[in-house]
Design an enzyme around this catalytic site. Structure first.
Site, short mmCIF file in Angstrom:
data_model
loop_
_atom_site.label_atom_id
_atom_site.label_comp_id
_atom_site.label_asym_id
_atom_site.label_seq_id
_atom_site.Cartn_x
_atom_site.Cartn_y
_atom_site.Cartn_z
N HIS A 18 -34.20 -4.08 -4.80
CA HIS A 18 -33.92 -3.12 -4.59
C HIS A 18 -33.66 -2.07 -3.66
CE1 HIS A 18 -38.16 -1.16 -4.21
NE2 HIS A 18 -38.38 -2.00 -5.80
N HIS A 21 -36.93 -2.31 -1.11
CA HIS A 21 -37.30 -3.61 -0.62
C HIS A 21 -36.28 -4.07 0.34
CE1 HIS A 21 -37.98 -5.27 -4.92
NE2 HIS A 21 -39.72 -5.54 -3.73
N CYS A 126 -56.42 -4.97 -10.71
CA CYS A 126 -54.57 -4.14 -11.27
C CYS A 126 -53.82 -4.91 -10.90
CB CYS A 126 -54.21 -2.28 -10.32
SG CYS A 126 -53.13 -2.41 -10.83
N CYS A 129 -51.56 -3.84 -8.66
CA CYS A 129 -51.95 -4.32 -7.22
C CYS A 129 -52.69 -5.36 -6.27
CB CYS A 129 -52.83 -3.00 -7.04
SG CYS A 129 -52.38 -1.81 -7.37
N CYS A 144 -54.79 3.17 -13.16
CA CYS A 144 -54.48 2.94 -11.36
C CYS A 144 -53.41 3.87 -10.67
CB CYS A 144 -53.73 1.30 -11.19
SG CYS A 144 -52.49 1.05 -9.65
N HIS A 147 -49.80 2.07 -10.22
CA HIS A 147 -48.63 1.77 -11.35
C HIS A 147 -48.85 2.52 -12.18
CE1 HIS A 147 -49.52 -1.48 -8.18
NE2 HIS A 147 -47.62 -1.77 -8.56
N LYS A 295 -39.55 9.12 -7.46
CA LYS A 295 -40.35 7.84 -7.59
C LYS A 295 -38.95 6.47 -8.17
CE LYS A 295 -44.50 5.22 -7.40
NZ LYS A 295 -45.33 4.92 -7.61
N LYS A 298 -38.53 0.70 -12.90
CA LYS A 298 -37.77 0.50 -14.17
C LYS A 298 -37.99 2.08 -15.16
CE LYS A 298 -38.45 -4.50 -13.51
NZ LYS A 298 -39.46 -5.37 -13.80
N1 MSP Z 1 -45.88 -8.94 -2.33
C1 MSP Z 1 -46.77 -7.73 -1.39
C2 MSP Z 1 -46.27 -7.66 0.17
C3 MSP Z 1 -47.09 -9.02 0.78
S1 MSP Z 1 -47.42 -9.10 2.53
C4 MSP Z 1 -48.11 -10.11 3.38
C5 MSP Z 1 -45.43 -6.63 -1.74
N2 MSP Z 1 -44.65 -6.69 -2.25
S2 MSP Z 1 -43.11 -5.86 -3.42
O1 MSP Z 1 -42.34 -6.54 -3.52
O2 MSP Z 1 -44.18 -4.94 -3.84
O3 MSP Z 1 -43.73 -4.68 -1.28
C6 MSP Z 1 -42.14 -5.81 -0.47
C7 MSP Z 1 -42.09 -3.99 0.58
O4 MSP Z 1 -41.20 -3.58 -0.09
C8 MSP Z 1 -43.74 -4.21 0.89
O5 MSP Z 1 -44.00 -3.91 2.13
C9 MSP Z 1 -43.52 -1.87 0.15
O6 MSP Z 1 -43.91 -1.02 0.06
C10 MSP Z 1 -41.69 -2.43 -0.13
N3 MSP Z 1 -40.83 -1.04 -0.51
C11 MSP Z 1 -41.30 -1.61 -2.00
N4 MSP Z 1 -40.92 -0.49 -2.85
C12 MSP Z 1 -40.24 0.59 -1.60
C13 MSP Z 1 -39.87 1.80 -2.13
N5 MSP Z 1 -39.20 2.35 -3.01
N6 MSP Z 1 -39.18 2.51 -1.19
C14 MSP Z 1 -39.50 1.68 0.24
N7 MSP Z 1 -40.29 0.25 0.27
C15 MSP Z 1 -40.57 -0.32 -0.46
O7 MSP Z 1 -46.44 -5.44 -1.79
#
Ligand code: MSP
Length: 518
Positions: A18, A21, A126, A129, A144, A147, A295, A298
């Protein structure tokens, strides 16, 4: 050649990507492109985090094996990065054979050094996390806070990492490495509270992970596995690190979201300290993107994928998306997306200011001079303004203030628009003051050449388009910022009516709303 090694967080691939990411990958790509423009040998790593309870559970619910789920989602992530023109050098998957083997060696080395010991443990886990939570961190209802689910009570025999051995060293490190600075205190407070951490899970609860070699009852904790990607990807080895590792490590920047700062600024450096490996230079925690101030999630049904954004607005390329996210908020702070803000921002900056300036200047060059820059047009009126901009851009990037770099470029564009309006080449033409008219157009177009180079990391397509319409040679991506001198615009015919076209089409104010309603 100076090197610059930059990494993103590796994404959990239990779903599709999304714009949250995407936000991080865009920012990292922008920084990587900028550093290349500074002549550095840049290495840009991204990838996927594939092990752990979360993936194991999602796969089971979908009747798939975890690997099938990961393969299918990794393809979606990679497609999205291609769409957004994320120009990474390597995509690591934590299921890569080399990664798995090296993580086992890392674990063994930590055991051999006495940094890991076995103990029994009761805690609240959790799976969102992928970590144990302290009772005091839970909501009043025992959930949590991130989440909003009840953590599972776990009683297991696990391996523990002696995190507490590194308390003082960590504090010193965090003060230097964690950015933005306003995050430092939060981490220092967390260091005060640290305990040794569990670094394995029982293979009865977690099957989808890297086994501890020589101990079938245990699987390596997903965060140890995931964090190690930054070194395994470039050939770290406990005995003989590769040349690539020697060339690029330590990382210049780990780009991550604020939610995973603790893992990167406490757990990761402590592991590296235990392994006797150098520490990363900067850990930058960016903010989170909300949708209409909510935020993204889903359950709220407001998740936006980058592809849908492209489709909704029928964008010709990704530059408006990249531009919006890089300028909507001071980088490091939380940002918000709304259709209205998106349209307003890109229409104003990219269409009205930048695109229009180029378009009208080139159109005048065609109308009055048949598209030809004559030697007597060369003049210096905007030279100082243009040459003041690159140092501002460099400084902004040194501070990871991407929005300030963009602002410096837009300021130059705005000043140039004002210059055109004040000098009114159309009036000069009417008065047949041809040299002055040509000089006014020249100043504008030469400034636009600088603009193309400086906006390139954020808007690579628009930059190349401007570059070509100005008849500049080669690719703007290969042009170094240090090469920017005044009066390098080609003398002679550079444009014709056929070559002049808008670099960015305004998004019609009704357009997206209408489409969405349908
Ligand atoms: N797998 C772990 C990271 C391991 S790094 C050794 C993880 N994955 S994640 O898919 O949940 O998130 C990946 C990245 O996307 C993280 O840096 C997270 O902060 C970022 N984001 C996820 N949702 C976000 C927003 N809504 N806005 C900005 N960044 C976000 O955490």
């Amino acid at each position: 050649m100076e090197k610059f090694y930059i990494t993103t967080a590796i994404d959990y691939v239990n779903g599709a990507p999304h714009i949250g990411h995407a936000y991080e990958k865009i920012a990292t790509d922008v920084i990587a492109r900028h550093q290349k423009q500074r002549g550095k040998d840049v290495y840009f790593l991204t990838g996927s985090d594939e092990h752990g309870i979360k993936i194991q559970k999602t796969a089971a619910a979908l009747n798939m094996t975890p690997k099938q789920l990961c393969d299918s989602n990794v393809a979606k992530f990679k497609d999205t990065w291609e769409l957004l023109e994320i120009d990474y050098d390597q995509y690591i998957r934590t299921t890569d054979e080399n990664h798995e083997k090296t993580v086992q060696k890392i674990f063994q080395k930590l055991l051999d050094k006495g940094a890991i010991y076995k103990d029994s443990y009761t805690g609240l886990y959790c799976s969102g996390c992928e970590c144990f939570l302290n009772e005091k961190d839970l909501t009043e209802d025992g959930l949590c806070p991130d989440h909003l689910v009840k953590p599972e009570e776990v009683k297991e025999e696990n391996y523990f990492f002696k995190l507490t051995d590194y308390k003082e060293q960590l504090k010193e490190y965090v003060k230097k490495a964690v950015k933005p600075e306003f995050r430092v205190n939060e981490v220092l407070n967390q260091i005060d509270d640290i305990r040794d951490i569990s670094v394995s899970r029982s293979s009865e609860t977690l099957q989808w992970g890297i086994p501890v070699s020589g101990d079938d009852s245990q699987v390596i904790y997903v965060w140890i596995d995931a964090l190690s990607n930054y070194i395994t990807a470039i050939g770290y080895d406990t005995e003989a690190p590769s040349d690539k590792f020697k060339q690029y490590w330590p990382a210049n920047c780990h780009m991550i979201g604020k939610d995973i700062l603790k893992f990167h600024s406490i757990y990761w450096p402590a592991i590296l300290m235990a392994l006797d490996v150098e520490l990363p230079e900067t850990i930058f925690a960016h903010g989170w993107i909300t949708i209409d101030e909510q935020k993204m999630g889903k359950s709220l049904g407001n998740v936006i994928s980058p592809a849908s954004l492209m489709g909704t607005f029928e964008l010709q390329n990704v530059d408006p998306i990249r531009y919006f996210f890089m300028t909507t908020t001071p980088f490091g702070k939380d940002g918000n997306y709304s259709d209205e803000d998106f349209k307003a921002k890109v229409n104003s900056d990219l269409a009205n200011n930048m695109g229009n300036l180029l378009n009208r200047s080139l159109s005048m060059l065609c109308k009055y001079f048949d598209g030809e820059i004559k030697p007597e047009f060369v003049s210096d009126s905007l030279k100082d303004k243009a040459l003041q901009t690159p140092p501002r851009v460099l400084e902004a990037f040194d501070n990871y203030a991407i929005e300030q770099a963009a602002e410096a470029v837009i300021e130059l564009v705005n000043d140039t628009n004002k210059y055109v309006n004040d000098n009114a080449p159309w009036t000069l033409a009417k008065e047949e003051k041809w040299q002055e008219c040509g000089q006014a157009i020249y100043n504008t177009l030469e400034t636009m050449r600088h603009v193309a180079v400086l906006i390139y990391p954020i808007c690579p397509n628009i930059a190349q388009d401007i570059w070509e319409q100005l008849c500049c040679e080669g690719k703007v991506s290969e042009y170094k910022i240090s090469e920017l001198k005044w009066s390098d615009l080609k003398i002679g015919k550079i444009a014709s009516k056929e070559t002049v076209k808008p670099v960015f089409l305004r998004i019609d104010s009704e357009f997206a709303g209408d489409k969405k309603k349908k």
